[in-house]
Design a protein around this motif. Sequence first.
Motif, PDB file in Angstrom:
ATOM      1  N   LEU A 189      -6.650   3.994  -7.718  1.00 53.45           N
ATOM      2  CA  LEU A 189      -6.954   4.790  -6.644  1.00 53.45           C
ATOM      3  C   LEU A 189      -5.707   5.829  -6.184  1.00 53.45           C
ATOM      4  O   LEU A 189      -5.762   6.926  -5.878  1.00 53.45           O
ATOM      5  CB  LEU A 189      -7.607   4.117  -5.397  1.00 53.45           C
ATOM      6  CG  LEU A 189      -9.127   3.802  -5.743  1.00 53.45           C
ATOM      7  CD1 LEU A 189      -9.450   2.860  -4.573  1.00 53.45           C
ATOM      8  CD2 LEU A 189     -10.013   4.691  -6.052  1.00 53.45           C
ATOM      9  N   THR A 190      -4.587   4.807  -6.313  1.00 53.23           N
ATOM     10  CA  THR A 190      -3.181   5.657  -5.856  1.00 53.23           C
ATOM     11  C   THR A 190      -2.799   6.633  -6.991  1.00 53.23           C
ATOM     12  O   THR A 190      -2.545   7.846  -6.761  1.00 53.23           O
ATOM     13  CB  THR A 190      -2.240   4.665  -5.479  1.00 53.23           C
ATOM     14  OG1 THR A 190      -2.752   3.742  -4.590  1.00 53.23           O
ATOM     15  CG2 THR A 190      -0.934   5.394  -4.828  1.00 53.23           C
ATOM     16  N   ILE A 205      -5.152  -5.554   1.205  1.00 54.44           N
ATOM     17  CA  ILE A 205      -5.469  -4.544   0.440  1.00 54.44           C
ATOM     18  C   ILE A 205      -5.576  -3.441   1.088  1.00 54.44           C
ATOM     19  O   ILE A 205      -5.903  -3.261   2.385  1.00 54.44           O
ATOM     20  CB  ILE A 205      -7.044  -5.059  -0.134  1.00 54.44           C
ATOM     21  CG1 ILE A 205      -7.601  -3.944  -0.868  1.00 54.44           C
ATOM     22  CG2 ILE A 205      -8.282  -5.345   1.031  1.00 54.44           C
ATOM     23  CD1 ILE A 205      -8.676  -4.298  -1.872  1.00 54.44           C
ATOM     24  N   GLY A 206      -5.280  -2.170   0.457  1.00 56.56           N
ATOM     25  CA  GLY A 206      -5.025  -0.915   0.644  1.00 56.56           C
ATOM     26  C   GLY A 206      -5.997   0.001   0.015  1.00 56.56           C
ATOM     27  O   GLY A 206      -6.682  -0.514  -1.089  1.00 56.56           O
ATOM     28  N   GLN A 207      -5.957   1.214   0.287  1.00 61.50           N
ATOM     29  CA  GLN A 207      -7.144   2.257  -0.179  1.00 61.50           C
ATOM     30  C   GLN A 207      -8.196   2.087   0.491  1.00 61.50           C
ATOM     31  O   GLN A 207      -9.216   1.281   0.039  1.00 61.50           O
ATOM     32  CB  GLN A 207      -6.939   2.120  -1.700  1.00 61.50           C
ATOM     33  CG  GLN A 207      -5.893   2.798  -2.478  1.00 61.50           C
ATOM     34  CD  GLN A 207      -6.007   4.575  -2.488  1.00 61.50           C
ATOM     35  OE1 GLN A 207      -6.932   5.107  -1.873  1.00 61.50           O
ATOM     36  NE2 GLN A 207      -4.954   5.181  -3.084  1.00 61.50           N
ATOM     37  N   GLN A 252      -6.934  -0.709  -6.516  1.00 57.60           N
ATOM     38  CA  GLN A 252      -5.921  -0.137  -5.417  1.00 57.60           C
ATOM     39  C   GLN A 252      -5.043   0.965  -6.236  1.00 57.60           C
ATOM     40  O   GLN A 252      -4.794   2.006  -5.829  1.00 57.60           O
ATOM     41  CB  GLN A 252      -5.474  -1.129  -4.599  1.00 57.60           C
ATOM     42  CG  GLN A 252      -4.505  -0.530  -3.912  1.00 57.60           C
ATOM     43  CD  GLN A 252      -3.807  -1.594  -2.719  1.00 57.60           C
ATOM     44  OE1 GLN A 252      -4.444  -2.587  -2.546  1.00 57.60           O
ATOM     45  NE2 GLN A 252      -2.896  -1.325  -1.970  1.00 57.60           N
ATOM     46  N   LEU A 287      -9.115  -6.227  -7.616  1.00 59.22           N
ATOM     47  CA  LEU A 287      -9.019  -5.157  -6.414  1.00 59.22           C
ATOM     48  C   LEU A 287      -7.625  -4.569  -6.485  1.00 59.22           C
ATOM     49  O   LEU A 287      -7.611  -3.464  -6.055  1.00 59.22           O
ATOM     50  CB  LEU A 287      -9.120  -6.081  -5.342  1.00 59.22           C
ATOM     51  CG  LEU A 287     -10.850  -6.323  -4.976  1.00 59.22           C
ATOM     52  CD1 LEU A 287     -11.002  -7.249  -3.847  1.00 59.22           C
ATOM     53  CD2 LEU A 287     -11.700  -4.955  -4.961  1.00 59.22           C
ATOM     54  N   TRP A 288      -6.551  -5.348  -6.839  1.00 60.05           N
ATOM     55  CA  TRP A 288      -5.321  -4.737  -6.783  1.00 60.05           C
ATOM     56  C   TRP A 288      -5.153  -3.739  -7.785  1.00 60.05           C
ATOM     57  O   TRP A 288      -4.686  -2.721  -7.574  1.00 60.05           O
ATOM     58  CB  TRP A 288      -4.231  -5.900  -6.800  1.00 60.05           C
ATOM     59  CG  TRP A 288      -2.704  -5.506  -7.052  1.00 60.05           C
ATOM     60  CD1 TRP A 288      -2.023  -5.894  -8.230  1.00 60.05           C
ATOM     61  CD2 TRP A 288      -1.941  -4.574  -6.290  1.00 60.05           C
ATOM     62  NE1 TRP A 288      -0.718  -5.361  -8.170  1.00 60.05           N
ATOM     63  CE2 TRP A 288      -0.766  -4.641  -7.027  1.00 60.05           C
ATOM     64  CE3 TRP A 288      -2.279  -3.795  -5.362  1.00 60.05           C
ATOM     65  CZ2 TRP A 288       0.367  -3.742  -6.449  1.00 60.05           C
ATOM     66  CZ3 TRP A 288      -1.028  -3.186  -4.718  1.00 60.05           C
ATOM     67  CH2 TRP A 288       0.017  -3.121  -5.349  1.00 60.05           C
ATOM     68  N   ASP A 290      -4.871   9.694  -6.660  1.00 58.29           N
ATOM     69  CA  ASP A 290      -4.693  10.770  -5.507  1.00 58.29           C
ATOM     70  C   ASP A 290      -3.539  11.453  -6.061  1.00 58.29           C
ATOM     71  O   ASP A 290      -3.472  12.546  -5.601  1.00 58.29           O
ATOM     72  CB  ASP A 290      -4.040   9.731  -4.158  1.00 58.29           C
ATOM     73  CG  ASP A 290      -5.123   8.849  -3.479  1.00 58.29           C
ATOM     74  OD1 ASP A 290      -6.298   9.350  -3.473  1.00 58.29           O
ATOM     75  OD2 ASP A 290      -4.727   8.213  -2.654  1.00 58.29           O
ATOM     76  N   TRP A 304       7.219   4.538  -5.577  1.00 56.26           N
ATOM     77  CA  TRP A 304       6.074   3.542  -5.025  1.00 56.26           C
ATOM     78  C   TRP A 304       5.680   2.701  -6.265  1.00 56.26           C
ATOM     79  O   TRP A 304       5.848   1.552  -6.358  1.00 56.26           O
ATOM     80  CB  TRP A 304       5.029   4.261  -4.244  1.00 56.26           C
ATOM     81  CG  TRP A 304       4.019   3.153  -3.990  1.00 56.26           C
ATOM     82  CD1 TRP A 304       4.006   2.303  -2.787  1.00 56.26           C
ATOM     83  CD2 TRP A 304       2.892   2.743  -4.390  1.00 56.26           C
ATOM     84  NE1 TRP A 304       2.966   1.267  -2.714  1.00 56.26           N
ATOM     85  CE2 TRP A 304       2.368   1.692  -3.779  1.00 56.26           C
ATOM     86  CE3 TRP A 304       2.108   3.292  -5.391  1.00 56.26           C
ATOM     87  CZ2 TRP A 304       0.991   1.026  -4.186  1.00 56.26           C
ATOM     88  CZ3 TRP A 304       0.998   2.581  -5.878  1.00 56.26           C
ATOM     89  CH2 TRP A 304       0.398   1.327  -5.139  1.00 56.26           C
ATOM     90  N   SER A 313       0.847  -0.979  -0.149  1.00 58.53           N
ATOM     91  CA  SER A 313       0.099   0.042  -0.051  1.00 58.53           C
ATOM     92  C   SER A 313       0.703   1.326   0.116  1.00 58.53           C
ATOM     93  O   SER A 313       1.775   1.066   0.523  1.00 58.53           O
ATOM     94  CB  SER A 313      -0.872   0.015   1.319  1.00 58.53           C
ATOM     95  OG  SER A 313      -1.843  -1.131   1.100  1.00 58.53           O
TER      96      SER A 313
END
Lengths: 243, 243
Positions: free
Chosen positions: B105-106, A73-75, B102, B98-99, B109, B152, A60
């Motif tokens: 979503l990053t 899982i993150g976010q 994620q 889902l990964w 951001d 990241w 994450s």
Amino acid sequence: MAEYELHYWTGIQGRGEFVRLALEAAGAAYIDVAREPEAQGGGDRALMRRLRHTSNPTPSFAPPFLVHGDFTIGQTAAILIYLGPRLGLVGKTEREVLWTHQLQLTIADMVAEAHDTHHPVSVSLYYEDQKDAALQKAKDFCEQRIPKFLAWFEQVLERNDAPGTHLAGGRLSYADLSLFQLVEGLHYAFPKATARALAKAPLVTRLHDTVRQLPRIRTYLGSSRRLAFNEQGIFRRYPELDA
Amino acid sequence: MAEYELHYWTGIQGRGEFVRLALEAAGAAYIDVAREPEAQGGGDRALMRRLRHTSNPTPSFAPPFLVHGDFTIGQTAAILIYLGPRLGLVGKTEREVLWTHQLQLTIADMVAEAHDTHHPVSVSLYYEDQKDAALQKAKDFCEQRIPKFLAWFEQVLERNDAPGTHLAGGRLSYADLSLFQLVEGLHYAFPKATARALAKAPLVTRLHDTVRQLPRIRTYLGSSRRLAFNEQGIFRRYPELDA
């Protein structure tokens, strides 16, 4: 034995709270790992080590992240789309799943804006070192953004013709819980501006009250697991910002 | 006959571009409704009317939104989680879905932070009226945030042991396309800071090059459907902000 491990900073509600409320509302078995004693892996430094753990194939960018079995899982919004069906906090059709998620992402947008009122320039500077910009940003947030977002949520509630006061369909979803938390935070950080906007959003107000009265949520809010709002979190009470 | 209708502002790439790239990479049949002639429902005013249409039970807070049959979905990341399986731009397992989300979503951001470099105080004020805060925010973004985010993504690429250069597994996903677009935007808005950070992120650089060479993406980038970056969008070239 806890089924879910939530990993989040110890001292604030923050974004972890949106996950916590879902777990609490469903009565899920979970531990809030960083808040455990250090001997059991608790503490922010252990959290930071886990965040940077080089063997995790799905790292994450930042907390919160959730560990469920061998899956991490993150976010926040992704965690909630994962948990929703497992905790019975979302409708069953693809459309309900996605609409609930769209609501959550819009809540997340407003949460980010609320945060940026006290940190408009940089998360690595103190509030005091960006106060001029914060005053300007907070004025805009209170006068323009709070009314605009809350009016949109009100409209969503008006258009939902299912019984009860829910954002999506006729059942409680994680988006309802998140909107409750958003209103809680706005009340704390911007009491005057929020009261003004909520006076025009009776359905949002009712949803907030309804969630607060859910038995498991009431119990949670009265427990030591619920941290108080404070001036390290997303929603901070700096009276000068409540325009 | 177009299967998908994308609704987004006419003059900018903006957040609509992340959806456009997915549709283009898959060769999907779509129309970019607001860019059609006004007689066919085009134009920003028609978009605004559609956004505010009172009969839509799933209204969006803002563009982009996608119409597919009788379903309307908004929020860029939610649109992509909807399109991913339909366009073959995501893996088949829940974990891959889902990964990938994620990651998206990053990316979102970082896109929001890039936008806020020129609008740290308010979207309703001109850049010139918030330039002091913008200079401070852009300095932090260039010195701290670009390197942190790109490091990241580099780490994610390093840890992916599937063949090829992809963020998630061994196939092209919408997150790869979105990271391409993010790097494109950073190059445009912050050429010096981005070159510095990319020098330490060879896999991100390679992914960006690979996506650019995909036949459908090459065709798209050379077509009139690809708008140029400009100073109304998310990524704006104000040389004084490239610290």
